[in-house]
Design an enzyme around this catalytic site. Structure first.
Site, short mmCIF file in Angstrom:
data_model
loop_
_atom_site.label_atom_id
_atom_site.label_comp_id
_atom_site.label_asym_id
_atom_site.label_seq_id
_atom_site.Cartn_x
_atom_site.Cartn_y
_atom_site.Cartn_z
N GLU A 154 9.71 0.68 2.90
CA GLU A 154 9.90 0.40 1.31
C GLU A 154 11.25 0.67 0.46
OE1 GLU A 154 6.08 2.26 -0.21
OE2 GLU A 154 4.90 0.62 0.60
N GLU A 314 0.90 -2.55 5.47
CA GLU A 314 0.06 -1.90 4.77
C GLU A 314 -1.43 -2.18 3.03
OE1 GLU A 314 1.53 1.87 3.25
OE2 GLU A 314 3.69 1.77 4.35
C1 GAL Z 1 3.43 3.58 0.79
C2 GAL Z 1 4.34 4.21 1.99
C3 GAL Z 1 3.77 4.96 2.86
C4 GAL Z 1 1.91 5.76 2.50
C5 GAL Z 1 1.52 4.94 1.49
C6 GAL Z 1 0.79 5.73 0.81
O1 GAL Z 1 4.21 3.74 0.10
O2 GAL Z 1 4.62 3.61 2.97
O3 GAL Z 1 4.08 5.94 4.08
O4 GAL Z 1 2.95 6.87 1.95
O5 GAL Z 1 1.79 4.67 0.03
O6 GAL Z 1 -0.37 5.33 -0.53
#
Ligand code: GAL
Length: 638
Positions: A154, A314
């Site tokens: 990110e 994710e």
């Molecule tokens: C994203 C990140 C992850 C985790 C997640 C939590 O921004 O890539 O590492 O922090 O959010 O929602």
């Protein structure tokens, strides 16, 4: 070195998530892999935040634990998306190089302790992150378990811009390359204003905090966004090229953040530099229309990928930990989310994270394996979802069916509109784009997202092209849009479109330039912004707010007028046959219901087919038709 999107997905859809085994005793790893198999996990993202555990001091590596977990995953048939571990620099690196830490616009140097604290122009960070990526690629590049490389994480999430002295030097170099001469820079930035003219490059600094009530030069600020995007992309490329140079053959990606308010990286540009697009998406759980926002983000991600499959790297099995109230997902909501992404082109469903942490800031973030263990609603859902994803394998590598409607999404316009000193603080670029999208979603109309820098071929793939507040339009794009409409395409263009050129210089002779003034024949002479609470009726019964303008129409086929407010009697909407088909100009911000009514008419007049609507999505990908009902009904999986 550009890898140029060479990768096409093959094999199964991916199912799994971020795996942080370093947070656990090694004995837990054996349970992890057994549970992964039970849930059908076939890919984990390993090592995202592991820098401090891999390189424990400058040039001193501890690979043992990583070797062991990679072997264990491999022995259990679980593929690895191996991170380059560079997302968060370790304490020793910031201690040795305090100048590497990021500095805010107000001049505050940020401390170690959160994550992603580095200046995006730091040569030290670039060298050290590239070296670590190279080291990992040399060591693991030929390992059969490695399915992909996950560069950093990110990018820009916490440090999209830096205002330190090192950044100042890089900024001047970037400007010198862009403008060549100070004369060109002074022209582009309009520096005759407020005595801002520069006589030497060394006088230029990052747009740091200015005196109370004033803001930095808007074109400088726009360029600073472009510069930030460029610097961060260079960091990515440096790691990517190091991986390739080591001989590793796996596809390389970095996870984007397709989220409504993350504006700093122009992902249309970034997408050209990855082998496959991957992104993260988290619902804003309090939003009753979060499924619409999710559909938007999945669609725009498909736009970044130019229609090719991409990967949801994710999302969350249930609640996150960073909203005001972190609502848990309701029964069925996770299925609808994950499958919705797959329908819109994701080649799988990945999560943050595998096992819920017991310490650290994210300990209350949901995971595939929750704190309470496997006798839980969460785990049963994860196993069931794993089975469902497996059953959709037929769409792996297939593209989602393209739409007939394109929405133009332009980062430069967003960057220009994210500043102060506009006609109203209620000018909100993502809001308007999302409102239009929501109306089309409600009507069951599917859209693709495209960006500026149009080619004729690109525009002509679509029957209808939407321009919601495309504030900056250069000459070439303006001409391309006019040609498209003259040659039989249809446009819907909103107020505050085509106002300025690429330097954010206002076009003279009627707002909206050649497109609005000449092609639509609408002469916008003055803006009359209104309060968001204003209820402005139009003479066709539609309701608007936020915006009016004193506009007249030369020769539109039909004109809708404001029936109240300062611009009463002036043009609120105009329909014009620029070519063989109608185009619409919308000089105000319609209410959600009026947007549905308006776009409903547009779709009917153009004969564009719709499917589903009102919370039910019907999407074709490959040979499968996905029907997803977000109205909290159950869906028959038989
Ligand atoms: C994203 C990140 C992850 C985790 C997640 C939590 O921004 O890539 O590492 O922090 O959010 O929602």
């Amino acid at each position: 070195m550009t890898t140029g999107n060479a990768h096409q997905f093959s094999g199964p859809l991916y199912y799994g998530g971020d795996y942080n085994p370093e947070q656990w005793d090694e004995s837990v790893w054996f349970e992890d892999v057994a549970l992964m198999r039970e849930a059908g996990v076939n890919l984990v993202t390993l090592g995202v935040f592991s820098w401090a555990n891999i390189e424990i001091a400058d040039g001193v590596y501890e690979f043992g634990w990583l070797d062991r977990i990679i072997e264990l995953l491999h022995a259990n048939g679980i593929g690895i998306d191996l991170a380059t571990a560079t997302a968060s620099p370790p304490a020793w690196l910031l201690k040795n190089h305090p100048e590497m830490a990021s500095v805010t616009q107000e001049g505050i140097r940020l401390a170690h302790g959160g994550r992603q604290n580095y200046c995006i122009s730091s040569p030290v960070y670039k060298a050290k992150s590239t070296a670590l990526a190279a080291k990992l690629a040399e060591r693991y590049g030929s390992h059969p378990a490695i399915k992909a490389w996950h560069v950093n994480n990110e990018y820009g999430c916490h440090n999209p811009m830096c205002f330190c002295d090192i950044s100042a030097v890089a900024w001047r170099e970037w400007l010198q390359i862009k403008y060549g001469t100070l004369h060109s820079l002074n022209f582009a930035w309009g520096t005759h204003f407020w005595s801002q003219r520069y006589h030497d490059w060394s006088e230029i600094n990052p747009p740091r905090q200015t005196p109370m009530g004033t803001s930095p030069n808007p074109t400088m600020m726009l360029d600073f966004h472009r510069f930030g995007n460029h610097q961060i992309l260079e960091l990515y490329k440096s790691e990517r090229d190091a991986i390739r140079a080591s001989g590793a053959k796996q596809p390389i990606t970095t996870n984007f953040m397709s989220m409504k308010h993350f504006r700093y990286l122009n992902y249309f540009e970034w997408a050209k530099e990855v082998d496959f697009v991957s992104t993260d998406h988290y619902l804003i759980s309090a939003d009753p229309l979060s499924h619409v926002e999710m559909a938007f983000e999945a669609d725009i991600t498909r736009g970044f990928a130019e229609g090719k499959p991409w990967l949801l790297m994710e999302h969350s099995t249930s609640a996150v930990n960073w909203q005001d109230v972190n609502y848990a997902k309701t029964d069925g909501q996770l299925f609808r989310n994950s499958i919705g992404h797959i329908a819109r082109g994701s080649n799988g469903a990945m999560f943050f994270q595998w096992r819920a942490s017991i310490s650290g800031s994210e300990k209350f973030h949901s995971a595939l394996v929750p704190h309470a263990g496997t006798n839980t609603r969460n785990w049963r859902t994860v196993v069931e979802l794993g089975n469902k994803v497996k059953r959709l394998e037929a769409v792996s590598g297939e593209a989602t069916k393209p739409a007939k409607i394109a929405v133009v999404f332009d980062y430069d316009s967003w960057w220009a509109l994210s500043q102060r000193n506009l006609p109203s603080t209620d000018i909100d670029y993502p809001d308007l784009v999302h409102e239009w999208y929501a109306a089309l979603y409600d009507l069951g109309a599917r859209v693709d997202f495209i960006t500026t820098g149009f080619t004729r071929e690109k525009l002509e793939q679509y029957e209808l092209v939407l321009l919601p507040m495309t504030y900056l339009l250069n000459d070439a794009d303006e001409s391309a849009l006019i040609e498209y409409a003259k040659n039989g395409g249809s446009l819907v263009t909103s107020y505050f479109t085509g106002i300025s050129d690429e330097n954010d210089h206002v076009k003279l002779g009627g707002y909206g330039g050649r497109l609005v003034r000449d092609a639509y024949g609408v002469f916008v002479e003055e803006f009359a912004p209104q309060s968001p609470d204003a209820q402005l009726t139009l003479d066709n019964g539609l309701v608007a707010s936020h915006w009016q303008q004193w506009a007249t129409s030369k020769d539109a086929e039909s004109v809708i007028r404001f029936t109240e407010g300062p611009a009463e009697g002036f043009v609120a909407m105009a329909k014009k046959w620029i070519g063989r088909k109608p185009s619409w100009y919308l000089g105000t911000r319609l209410s959600p219901e009026s947007n549905v009514a308006f776009f409903g008419t547009v779709l009917r007049e153009l004969g564009i087919e719709t499917a589903g609507g009102s919370g039910v999505e019907i999407i074709q990908r490959g040979d499968l038709t996905f029907v997803i009902d977000h109205n909290q009904n159950t869906v028959d999986w038989s």
